[in-house]
Design a protein around this motif. Structure first.
Motif, PDB file in Angstrom:
ATOM      1  N   ARG A 194      23.080  39.935  29.703  1.00 23.16           N
ATOM      2  CA  ARG A 194      22.827  39.469  31.074  1.00 23.16           C
ATOM      3  C   ARG A 194      22.396  40.615  31.987  1.00 23.16           C
ATOM      4  NH1 ARG A 194      21.735  34.649  31.327  1.00 23.16           N
ATOM      5  NH2 ARG A 194      22.658  34.258  33.361  1.00 23.16           N
ATOM      6  N   ALA A 195      21.869  41.670  31.426  1.00 24.62           N
ATOM      7  CA  ALA A 195      21.506  42.833  32.237  1.00 24.62           C
ATOM      8  C   ALA A 195      20.479  43.702  31.513  1.00 24.62           C
ATOM      9  CB  ALA A 195      22.751  43.666  32.543  1.00 24.62           C
ATOM     10  N   ALA A 197       9.530  40.176  33.557  1.00 24.57           N
ATOM     11  CA  ALA A 197       9.368  39.248  32.433  1.00 24.57           C
ATOM     12  C   ALA A 197       8.018  38.547  32.453  1.00 24.57           C
ATOM     13  CB  ALA A 197      10.486  38.207  32.449  1.00 24.57           C
ATOM     14  N   ASP A 227      17.613  39.208  25.060  1.00 22.72           N
ATOM     15  CA  ASP A 227      18.465  40.099  25.873  1.00 22.72           C
ATOM     16  C   ASP A 227      17.610  40.923  26.832  1.00 22.72           C
ATOM     17  OD1 ASP A 227      20.788  39.255  24.778  1.00 22.72           O
ATOM     18  OD2 ASP A 227      21.149  41.036  23.547  1.00 22.72           O
ATOM     19  N   GLY A 228      18.169  41.226  27.993  1.00 14.71           N
ATOM     20  CA  GLY A 228      17.477  42.056  28.982  1.00 14.71           C
ATOM     21  C   GLY A 228      16.595  41.263  29.917  1.00 14.71           C
ATOM     22  N   LEU A 229      16.668  39.959  29.801  1.00 12.56           N
ATOM     23  CA  LEU A 229      15.783  39.088  30.584  1.00 12.56           C
ATOM     24  C   LEU A 229      16.430  38.787  31.941  1.00 12.56           C
ATOM     25  CD1 LEU A 229      13.073  37.670  29.927  1.00 12.56           C
ATOM     26  CD2 LEU A 229      14.389  35.670  29.302  1.00 12.56           C
ATOM     27  N   VAL A 230      16.271  39.712  32.884  1.00 17.32           N
ATOM     28  CA  VAL A 230      16.943  39.528  34.172  1.00 17.32           C
ATOM     29  C   VAL A 230      15.996  39.578  35.361  1.00 17.32           C
ATOM     30  CG1 VAL A 230      19.207  40.338  33.442  1.00 17.32           C
ATOM     31  CG2 VAL A 230      17.522  41.985  34.233  1.00 17.32           C
ATOM     32  N   CYS A 231      14.767  40.022  35.145  1.00 16.17           N
ATOM     33  CA  CYS A 231      13.865  40.230  36.275  1.00 16.17           C
ATOM     34  C   CYS A 231      12.581  39.428  36.079  1.00 16.17           C
ATOM     35  CB  CYS A 231      13.559  41.717  36.391  1.00 16.17           C
ATOM     36  SG  CYS A 231      12.180  42.106  37.461  1.00 16.17           S
ATOM     37  N   ALA A 232      12.365  38.460  36.969  1.00 16.27           N
ATOM     38  CA  ALA A 232      11.171  37.609  36.857  1.00 16.27           C
ATOM     39  C   ALA A 232       9.911  38.455  36.942  1.00 16.27           C
ATOM     40  CB  ALA A 232      11.177  36.571  37.963  1.00 16.27           C
ATOM     41  N   PHE A 233       9.973  39.476  37.779  1.00 17.54           N
ATOM     42  CA  PHE A 233       8.822  40.333  38.001  1.00 17.54           C
ATOM     43  C   PHE A 233       8.422  41.041  36.696  1.00 17.54           C
ATOM     44  CE2 PHE A 233       6.608  43.845  40.221  1.00 17.54           C
ATOM     45  CZ  PHE A 233       5.833  43.070  41.056  1.00 17.54           C
ATOM     46  N   ASN A 274      18.761  46.693  26.637  1.00 14.44           N
ATOM     47  CA  ASN A 274      18.669  45.253  26.866  1.00 14.44           C
ATOM     48  C   ASN A 274      20.018  44.630  26.553  1.00 14.44           C
ATOM     49  OD1 ASN A 274      15.954  44.834  27.700  1.00 14.44           O
ATOM     50  ND2 ASN A 274      15.274  45.224  25.613  1.00 14.44           N
ATOM     51  N   LEU A 275      20.683  44.139  27.567  1.00  8.82           N
ATOM     52  CA  LEU A 275      22.020  43.567  27.410  1.00  8.82           C
ATOM     53  C   LEU A 275      21.908  42.054  27.606  1.00  8.82           C
ATOM     54  CD1 LEU A 275      23.665  46.281  29.656  1.00  8.82           C
ATOM     55  CD2 LEU A 275      23.588  46.252  27.159  1.00  8.82           C
ATOM     56  N   LEU A 316      20.890  39.493  37.262  1.00 12.76           N
ATOM     57  CA  LEU A 316      20.188  38.490  38.070  1.00 12.76           C
ATOM     58  C   LEU A 316      20.626  38.513  39.534  1.00 12.76           C
ATOM     59  CD1 LEU A 316      19.953  35.250  35.901  1.00 12.76           C
ATOM     60  CD2 LEU A 316      18.060  36.612  36.774  1.00 12.76           C
ATOM     61  N   ARG A 344      22.580  23.639  34.624  1.00 16.56           N
ATOM     62  CA  ARG A 344      22.590  24.630  35.718  1.00 16.56           C
ATOM     63  C   ARG A 344      23.809  24.402  36.603  1.00 16.56           C
ATOM     64  NH1 ARG A 344      17.031  25.091  38.920  1.00 16.56           N
ATOM     65  NH2 ARG A 344      16.366  26.205  37.073  1.00 16.56           N
ATOM     66  N   ASP A 359      15.220  32.083  39.267  1.00 10.37           N
ATOM     67  CA  ASP A 359      14.661  31.864  37.940  1.00 10.37           C
ATOM     68  C   ASP A 359      13.176  32.171  37.974  1.00 10.37           C
ATOM     69  OD1 ASP A 359      14.580  31.328  35.244  1.00 10.37           O
ATOM     70  OD2 ASP A 359      15.871  29.595  35.408  1.00 10.37           O
ATOM     71  N   ASN A 398       6.354  34.988  41.031  1.00 10.29           N
ATOM     72  CA  ASN A 398       5.349  34.947  39.966  1.00 10.29           C
ATOM     73  C   ASN A 398       4.347  33.846  40.241  1.00 10.29           C
ATOM     74  OD1 ASN A 398       6.179  36.884  37.845  1.00 10.29           O
ATOM     75  ND2 ASN A 398       8.081  35.727  37.994  1.00 10.29           N
ATOM     76  N   VAL A 456      10.026  30.346  30.598  1.00 11.73           N
ATOM     77  CA  VAL A 456      10.979  31.455  30.674  1.00 11.73           C
ATOM     78  C   VAL A 456      12.131  31.011  31.566  1.00 11.73           C
ATOM     79  CG1 VAL A 456      11.335  33.852  31.381  1.00 11.73           C
ATOM     80  CG2 VAL A 456       9.140  33.170  30.400  1.00 11.73           C
ATOM     81  N   SER A 457      13.337  31.114  31.057  1.00 15.68           N
ATOM     82  CA  SER A 457      14.513  30.768  31.849  1.00 15.68           C
ATOM     83  C   SER A 457      15.398  32.006  31.963  1.00 15.68           C
ATOM     84  CB  SER A 457      15.292  29.625  31.206  1.00 15.68           C
ATOM     85  OG  SER A 457      16.551  29.487  31.836  1.00 15.68           O
ATOM     86  N   LEU A 458      15.342  32.651  33.125  1.00 12.41           N
ATOM     87  CA  LEU A 458      16.149  33.858  33.315  1.00 12.41           C
ATOM     88  C   LEU A 458      17.629  33.535  33.328  1.00 12.41           C
ATOM     89  CD1 LEU A 458      14.089  35.602  36.154  1.00 12.41           C
ATOM     90  CD2 LEU A 458      13.917  35.963  33.708  1.00 12.41           C
ATOM     91  N   GLU A 459      17.958  32.376  33.898  1.00 13.06           N
ATOM     92  CA  GLU A 459      19.371  32.021  34.050  1.00 13.06           C
ATOM     93  C   GLU A 459      20.077  31.881  32.713  1.00 13.06           C
ATOM     94  OE1 GLU A 459      18.955  28.619  36.642  1.00 13.06           O
ATOM     95  OE2 GLU A 459      19.697  29.793  38.334  1.00 13.06           O
ATOM     96  N   THR A 460      19.344  31.439  31.700  1.00 11.16           N
ATOM     97  CA  THR A 460      19.959  31.259  30.387  1.00 11.16           C
ATOM     98  C   THR A 460      19.501  32.306  29.374  1.00 11.16           C
ATOM     99  OG1 THR A 460      18.188  29.719  29.841  1.00 11.16           O
ATOM    100  CG2 THR A 460      20.227  28.762  30.655  1.00 11.16           C
TER     101      THR A 460
END
Lengths: 113, 220
Positions: free
Chosen positions: B89-90, A40, A32-38, B86-87, B126, A112, B160, B194, A58-62
């Protein structure tokens, strides 16, 4: 004597092969909370520094983080959970899979939108 | 229009969310610089022993829009993550910071002890992000400035890990203490990527006065 040694060698080889087949090739974590590539980036860096890690995905989308293990090596759930928590994220689920990261990438690509 | 009204109006148009976070990640170093439309220029470097705090220093130059004074402030600062949500999707965060340094200015003699403090609240998905940030600068019997910044961002595609992220950002900023009158608004484009070397963040845009507003940040 030679027969006995050969039989022992074959048995040992089969046993190792069976163990390798049973060992997970990757560990998949729902985070959870994985929304920012920078942000993460820290996750990939920390997991990548672990001795048993071969590769990190790392897959932000999922919201997935996956680790490919080096042959014959493992990482405990506690160690993974601690690493991700120390990186500032919340782990929801940890699953051990007999799937390579290349296969996981393909699976994620297929789902996707 | 006050900054908070401006922010409120934008929040009605878009789902809520951040300015650059002052804490990269555990063991990470963040280096950032901002050129704020001729009114403020800032360079900072922070190291984070934990995802909860970081420490470092910076340099801030403030130039009054009417040319009446210029200040230069060098400081040491600590940043603290007060709360993180930590949510699925957010993510949302509340940060606070404070520090001390030395200031010189065209409108007073010598050097003075300079204090700074501030905070930031942000919410990010995202595709959308928002942040509200306040910085306070103070030197006894010399100056008090508050700089409030609100940002709302929208990403045209869900980026991504391995892809270039693109964001369109609207920024509103107010200054006190004679730096700038009214609301300074800017439209920005932000890119980040990245790599094996770390992560890079670059943004640039223009204010309603036609001035350049830009920022860069590297995490490694």
């Amino acid at each position: 004597m030679i027969r006995t040694l050969s039989a022992a060698l074959i048995a040992a080889t089969l046993s190792l092969a069976a163990a390798a087949a049973e060992a997970p090739r990757s560990i998949e974590m729902k985070v959870d909370g994985l929304v920012c590539a920078f942000c993460a980036q820290g996750i990939a860096k920390k997991l990548g520094q672990m001795e048993a890690t071969q590769e990190v995905l790392v897959s932000l989308e999922t919201g997935l983080v996956a680790v490919a293990l080096k042959p014959g090596q493992g990482i405990s759930d506690e160690a993974l959970r601690a690493t991700l928590t120390e990186a500032g994220y919340s782990v929801q689920r940890i699953e051990r899979k007999d799937e390579s990261l290349a296969e996981l990438r393909l699976r994620l690509k297929a789902t996707r939108p | 229009m006050s900054l908070f009204r401006f922010y409120g109006a934008l929040a009605c148009l878009l789902p809520a969310a951040v300015v650059a976070k002052p804490i990269a990640y555990q063991g990470g170093t963040a280096v950032m610089g901002e050129y704020g439309a001729g009114t403020m220029q800032e360079f900072q470097g922070f190291y984070a022993p934990s995802y909860r705090w970081s420490a470092g220093g910076g340099y801030l130059r403030l130039d009054a829009a009417d040319g009446s004074f210029s200040r230069e402030i060098s400081y040491a600062r600590g940043n603290l993550l007060l709360k993180r949500w930590n949510l699925p999707r957010a993510q949302a965060n509340v940060f606070a910071w404070g520090g001390i340094g030395a200031a010189s200015s065209s409108d007073f003699e010598g050097s003075k002890t300079a204090w700074n403090a501030g905070g930031q609240a942000d919410y990010e998905t995202l595709r959308f992000y928002s942040s509200l940030r306040s910085d306070w600068q103070y030197a006894h019997q010399a100056y008090v400035h508050r700089i409030d910044t609100a940002q709302l961002g929208w990403a045209p595609y869900a980026h991504d890990w391995d892809r270039l992220a693109t964001w369109f950002v609207l920024q509103g900023r107010t200054y006190t203490g004679g730096l700038y009158d009214g609301l300074e608004s800017a439209a920005l484009i932000r890119l980040f990527k990245n790599g094996q070397w770390g992560a890079a963040w670059v943004e640039a845009g223009i204010t309603q006065d036609g001035h350049l507003q830009s920022m860069f940040m590297f995490n490694f």
